[in-house]
Design an enzyme around this catalytic site. Structure first.
Site, PDB file in Angstrom:
ATOM      1  N   LYS A 235       0.855  -1.194   0.000  1.00  0.00           N
ATOM      2  CA  LYS A 235       0.000   0.000   0.000  1.00  0.00           C
ATOM      3  C   LYS A 235       0.886   1.237   0.000  1.00  0.00           C
ATOM      4  O   LYS A 235       1.787   1.372   0.825  1.00  0.00           O
ATOM      5  CB  LYS A 235      -0.884  -0.010   1.246  1.00  0.00           C
ATOM      6  CG  LYS A 235      -1.559   1.328   1.557  1.00  0.00           C
ATOM      7  CD  LYS A 235      -2.140   1.334   2.970  1.00  0.00           C
ATOM      8  CE  LYS A 235      -2.584   2.715   3.398  1.00  0.00           C
ATOM      9  NZ  LYS A 235      -3.033   2.761   4.805  1.00  0.00           N
ATOM     10  N   LYS A 247      -9.387  13.052   8.914  1.00  0.00           N
ATOM     11  CA  LYS A 247      -8.658  12.823  10.144  1.00  0.00           C
ATOM     12  C   LYS A 247      -8.581  14.103  10.973  1.00  0.00           C
ATOM     13  O   LYS A 247      -8.708  15.205  10.433  1.00  0.00           O
ATOM     14  CB  LYS A 247      -7.227  12.373   9.822  1.00  0.00           C
ATOM     15  CG  LYS A 247      -7.111  11.023   9.145  1.00  0.00           C
ATOM     16  CD  LYS A 247      -5.664  10.731   8.797  1.00  0.00           C
ATOM     17  CE  LYS A 247      -5.497   9.396   8.097  1.00  0.00           C
ATOM     18  NZ  LYS A 247      -5.775   8.245   8.983  1.00  0.00           N
ATOM     19  N   GLU A 319      -9.110   3.447   3.572  1.00  0.00           N
ATOM     20  CA  GLU A 319      -8.861   3.412   2.125  1.00  0.00           C
ATOM     21  C   GLU A 319      -7.767   2.435   1.716  1.00  0.00           C
ATOM     22  O   GLU A 319      -7.755   1.933   0.590  1.00  0.00           O
ATOM     23  CB  GLU A 319      -8.499   4.827   1.632  1.00  0.00           C
ATOM     24  CG  GLU A 319      -7.039   5.249   1.791  1.00  0.00           C
ATOM     25  CD  GLU A 319      -6.527   5.294   3.209  1.00  0.00           C
ATOM     26  OE1 GLU A 319      -5.334   5.015   3.414  1.00  0.00           O
ATOM     27  OE2 GLU A 319      -7.323   5.605   4.126  1.00  0.00           O
ATOM     28  N   ARG A 321      -7.114  -0.634   2.559  1.00  0.00           N
ATOM     29  CA  ARG A 321      -7.615  -1.973   2.202  1.00  0.00           C
ATOM     30  C   ARG A 321      -8.358  -1.952   0.863  1.00  0.00           C
ATOM     31  O   ARG A 321      -8.426  -2.964   0.171  1.00  0.00           O
ATOM     32  CB  ARG A 321      -8.504  -2.504   3.329  1.00  0.00           C
ATOM     33  CG  ARG A 321      -9.806  -1.755   3.518  1.00  0.00           C
ATOM     34  CD  ARG A 321     -10.397  -1.953   4.898  1.00  0.00           C
ATOM     35  NE  ARG A 321      -9.624  -1.246   5.920  1.00  0.00           N
ATOM     36  CZ  ARG A 321      -9.945  -1.236   7.205  1.00  0.00           C
ATOM     37  NH1 ARG A 321     -11.007  -1.902   7.645  1.00  0.00           N
ATOM     38  NH2 ARG A 321      -9.207  -0.557   8.071  1.00  0.00           N
TER      39      ARG A 321
END
Length: 467
Positions: A235, A247, A319, A321
């Site tokens: 990733k 966030k 995001e 995954r």
């Protein structure tokens, strides 16, 4: 850097670094008090008039490659602080640790200072001193350790770059340069290809940014043409705001490190090629920037991944995954991988469970699980095997699609792994959550702050030892 290896005496300008276990501390002459030098791991005692630095290794029966790597790194960092840049590693009693010692010293020599006006002077010379009978084996080990350190430091520099300079297309450019240098085959799937081939996860995560996503595919063909490759999947979210599920502002600058998994894959592929490993390996890096733009994906969206599975988005900050779903499916379907190992800074929940001291580890295959855990233990990277109960599968079931991209706070690291497992299907698969091991906010005793390169050693050892 050219490293001299053999029985010759150190150069006069070099500081001799001697490694001492607790049971051998009494050999130091003149004797030193425990308060002066305990010989605990990474304890330091410098005899200036003799130009000798003693470095503690801890208990004699517990010395490992990780112990030596860290001890050599601690020595290199400390000596640089006092203006000593010529090191002589005295390994006459420890020739089997020549490789890790060199690797540790070189890893400690790196510091991200591209934008600093005043830069820290690096190591000027490094020598390894062993008995003549051990020199040949030490040379091989040093070559391996130096190769690993140089590949790791090269990608640590990339990983430390901020989001305004490092985004999916520039990461692809860096990957091209590394592929060219190390002799790797590379394919870059840009947004046009990703749209055409329906990589729904990558497109969804990246569509809120003006900087479109990329899928970077690196290939090392060291084995027979018919050999199914091992797929290393990473990733690489070059900056993660969380998207619409934004966030908190505090410490958001640390989200430049949400690409550590992809960077580890890049570094591992470079090292594998440099070492000439006799096995087919592919590295797949899923890269996007997760931004809350006007075209960003939203909670409630239903997306279709590369292999046709439908996913309900309930949290746009989950995001990683989603992009990995496409990459894992690509490894399974297009690359026909014999096994898939993914690395990702995936969940804060993993840090809550394990702190900064180990990466979480999951696998759907007993044999692959043992391979990865053994590789990690051999090179001194801590992994902790986590559960994959069916309950986690139920937790991510969706009322409107096959699965949803978050199962909530409880068991968050395990539900994230359950999500990824869905896309591996029957292919042996393993997952490393390196969210709190991939980088450090402050200097360690043996390593500068920033990207650590965690996972690179495990991946290379896994591939090298695969039979």
């Amino acid at each position: 850097m050219k490293i001299s290896i053999g029985p010759d005496s150190p150069a006069k300008r070099a500081v001799s670094v001697r490694f001492v276990t607790k049971d051998r501390r009494a050999r130091i002459a003149p004797p030193v008090a425990d308060a002066e030098f305990s010989a605990k791991a990474n304890a330091l005692f410098y005899v200036r008039q003799d130009r000798v630095l003693y470095v503690g290794l801890g208990e004699g029966g517990k010395v490992t490659t990780a112990t030596f790597r860290s001890a050599a790194g601690a020595a290199a960092l400390w000596l640089k602080k006092i203006g000593e840049h010529h090191l002589a590693l005295r390994l006459e009693e420890w020739p089997e640790f020549a490789g890790p010692a060199v690797e540790g010293a070189l890893l400690a020599d790196y510091r991200f200072e591209r934008f600093k006006t005043k830069k820290t002077a690096g190591l000027a010379s490094l020598s390894v001193h062993v008995l003549a009978s051990d020199a040949a084996a030490a040379k091989r080990a040093v070559h391996h350790g130096q190769t690993m350190a140089e590949a790791t430091n090269e990608v640590r520099e990339i990983c430390n770059l901020p989001g305004n300079l490092l985004y999916p297309s520039t990461l692809a450019d860096y990957a091209k340069n590394i592929a060219s240098h190390y002799g790797l085959k590379i394919s870059i799937l840009d947004e046009k290809i990703l749209n055409k081939r329906k990589f729904g996860g990558l497109i969804a995560v990246g569509q809120g940014s003006v900087r479109p996503p990329r899928l970077i595919v690196l290939e090392h063909r060291g084995g027979p043409k018919s050999q199914a490759p091992i797929a290393l999947v990473g990733k690489a979210i070059t900056f993660d705001t969380g998207g619409i599920s934004i966030k908190p502002a505090a410490n958001m600058e640390e989200m430049i490190f949400d690409k550590c998994g992809g960077i580890a894959v890049l570094g591992a592929m470079a090292a594998i090629a440099a070492l000439g490993v006799k096995r087919n390996v592919v590295g797949i890096i899923a890269s996007a920037e997760n931004m809350p733009g006007g075209n960003a994906y939203r909670p409630g969206d239903i997306i279709t991944t590369y292999d046709g599975k439908h996913v309900e988005i309930v949290n746009t900050d989950a995001e990683g995954r989603v992009v990995l779903a496409d990459a894992i499916a690509y490894a399974r379907m297009d690359m026909k991988a014999a096994a898939i190992v993914d690395l990702a800074t995936l969940t804060g929940a993993c840090g809550v469970a394990l702190g900064e001291y180990a990466a979480g580890f999951w696998s759907n295959d007993g044999k692959l699980k043992d391979r990865v855990l053994t590789a990690a233990e051999n090179v001194g990277e801590r992994l902790w095997h986590m559960p994959m109960f069916e309950d986690y599968d139920h937790q991510i079931k969706s009322d409107v699609a096959l699965i949803k991209n978050s199962g909530g706070r409880l068991g968050g690291a395990c539900t994230a792994a359950a999500f990824l497992k869905t896309f591996a299907e029957d292919t042996p698969w393993a997952h490393l959550d390196i969210a709190f091991t991939g980088h450090r906010e402050k200097d360690r005793v043996d390593l500068a702050r920033g990207a650590t390169g965690f996972g690179i050693r495990t991946l290379v050892e896994l591939v090298e030892s695969w039979k």
